[in-house]
Design an enzyme around this catalytic site. Structure first.
Site, PDB file in Angstrom:
ATOM      1  N   GLU A 179      35.126  39.766  26.846  1.00  0.00           N
ATOM      2  CA  GLU A 179      35.736  40.979  27.178  1.00  0.00           C
ATOM      3  C   GLU A 179      36.497  41.091  25.998  1.00  0.00           C
ATOM      4  OE1 GLU A 179      36.758  42.154  31.282  1.00  0.00           O
ATOM      5  OE2 GLU A 179      35.138  41.568  32.078  1.00  0.00           O
ATOM      6  N   GLU A 235      26.449  38.059  35.036  1.00  0.00           N
ATOM      7  CA  GLU A 235      27.020  38.043  35.930  1.00  0.00           C
ATOM      8  C   GLU A 235      26.727  39.653  36.946  1.00  0.00           C
ATOM      9  OE1 GLU A 235      31.306  39.778  34.692  1.00  0.00           O
ATOM     10  OE2 GLU A 235      31.898  37.997  33.258  1.00  0.00           O
ATOM     11  N   ASP A 244      24.908  42.426  38.629  1.00  0.00           N
ATOM     12  CA  ASP A 244      24.740  43.021  40.186  1.00  0.00           C
ATOM     13  C   ASP A 244      24.287  44.044  39.891  1.00  0.00           C
ATOM     14  OD1 ASP A 244      27.015  43.719  39.496  1.00  0.00           O
ATOM     15  OD2 ASP A 244      28.308  42.578  40.288  1.00  0.00           O
TER      16      ASP A 244
END
Length: 457
Positions: free
Chosen positions: A175, A282, A284
């Site tokens: 990030e 990641e 979801d």
């Protein structure tokens, strides 16, 4: 890898997979029997310490528990959710806590899961001794460029060297971008400069030249946004300057129905053109609270999950997917969204598969060609018995003659070849095998093959 089912080869393992295992899948679902037939790709999950099913405290050493079985049966890669971040793994200036990473690797090696390292450099979840404040933007210790570079090099070199050869893929920088595509004003960027990213990748590569190194980011998945372009331009510049960055990590924390798969694919394609792979790190898919518990939302979520899997299976651009937790029971989404969304995972809070899970399973069956293969070998002249740590063949037909029994793991690799005398009507010990699913191919005196599966505790 023994087989790829696109070839439609009617060899015994295929016949087993569509008959013997499918008949038992209701008792223990498993995606790994399909995933193992897709070469050079992985489908993993993150794990963390949570409530009564704390992976690193207890579950890593309890393969018979439902929580752990869900991991073993359905995934072939593993990421630590928090336990390898800076604050957890480097809690003191000269002290490292490497035990949890060792547990991740031990578990992965025992059960055939590919461990991933997450994450080496991030502005968040930093230890208090670093003096970066709650935001990760402060320099309360008044580091110089050289002194902070020294800390960062020590951190990366120590960790990557320790896991060299065991962890083969690292989220090196996490990030680093703002929403407008500029670099985030973290302690790393402000004190060291933009080239802290360059240094991080170089040091990670020096510590383990064989590891795949990833630059990981959220909200940069679709082609054409400011953040997406900023990330692409940075990685392109790193590649052009000989910096060893191998993959772009797309976190893919998605909201139901809002993923533009065409634009994500287009973005992956431009990385492919500069020799950089992509990985979904990641995943979801959260459901808004006012739609939770509805079949329509679960079906739409299932469609979204399958489309993400297709980005991996049906392109050369993406080499893996990690879901960010596999069960709603421990998902971070409800708290993160102030309970305005949830139900983001493949399993519900009772650890049971959801429609998205079965949609992926059905898609993989079709993708691999299982629908075209007839079920055979329904009646066997023997019974394969597992008890504790032993395997035993009992003959139902006394005239049946076995020449050899060959054991395969779920990735299609031969793990043992056993003679008739060692296993027929006698106990054969399995101490040398890790816990997990295995396929036994029994060859008779006429070279006819029979197959069944068993679970070694």
């Amino acid at each position: 890898m023994i087989i790829h089912l696109r070839m439609k080869q009617k060899i015994i393992i295929i016949l087993f997979l569509v008959s013997g295992f499918f008949n038992q899948v209701k008792a223990q679902d498993s995606l790994r029997l399909y995933l193992g037939q897709i070469p050079d790709k992985y489908f993993g999950t993150s794990v963390a310490d949570a409530s009564n099913e704390a992976f690193f405290q207890t579950m890593y050493n309890l393969p018979g528990r439902t929580y752990t079985k869900r991991i073993i049966y359905n995934f072939n890669a593993l990421t630590a959710g928090n336990e390898m971040k800076f604050y957890a793994i480097h809690p003191q200036p000269d002290g490292f806590a490497l035990d949890n990473g060792d547990k991740l690797c031990d578990f992965g090696e025992q059960h055939g899961l590919h461990p991933r390292g997450h994450t080496l450099v991030w502005h968040a979840q930093l230890p208090s001794w670093l003096g970066a404040g709650n935001t990760g933007y402060e320099n309360n210790n008044e580091y110089t460029r050289d002194s902070l570079l020294s800390i960062l090099k020590h951190h990366i070199t120590t960790i990557v060297s320790h896991y060299k050869g065991r962890i083969k893929e690292w989220d090196v920088v996490n990030e680093p971008f703002e929403g407008d595509g500029s670099l985030r004003k973290s302690i790393w960027q402000q004190v060291i400069g933009d080239d802290y990213i360059d240094s991080a990748f170089v040091w990670a590569h020096q510590a383990d030249p064989d590891a795949t190194l990833v630059l990981n980011e959220y909200g940069a998945e679709p082609w054409g946004t400011s953040k997406s372009n900023g990330m692409y331009n940075k990685i392109k510049s790193l590649v052009e300057n000989g910096i060893p960055v191998h993959a772009a990590g797309f976190q893919c924390h998605a909201t139901l129905g809002q993923s533009n798969f065409t634009m994500i694919k287009n973005n992956m394609e431009r990385y492919h053109e500069i020799g950089v792979s992509c990985v979904i790190t990641e995943l979801d898919i959260r459901i808004p609270a006012n739609q939770m518990g509805t079949q329509a939302a679960w079906d739409a979520q299932a469609s979204d999950y399958v489309n993400y899997v297709k980005l991996m299976t049906e392109t050369d651009y993406c080499h893996g997917i990690v879901v960010w937790g596999f069960t709603d029971k421990y998902s971070w989404i409800p708290a993160h969204t102030n309970y305005t969304a949830g139900e983001a995972c493949l399993f519900n809070d009772l650890l049971n598969p959801k429609p998205a899970y079965y949609a992926i399973e059905n898609y993989l069956k079709t993708y691999l060609g299982y629908d075209d293969i007839k079920q055979e070998l329904k009646h066997k002249p023997f019974e394969l018995i597992t008890k504790y740590n032993e395997l035993y063949i009992h003959l139902l037909d006394p005239g049946f003659k076995i020449k050899q029994t060959t054991l395969y793991n779920v990735m299609g690799q031969v793990v043992d070849a056993i003679t008739n005398e060692q296993i027929v009507e006698t106990n054969y010990t399995l101490n040398h095998l890790h816990s997990g699913i295995y396929i036994a191919i029994i060859t008779d005196e006429n070279n006819k093959n029979y197959a069944t599966r068993f679970f070694k505790q």
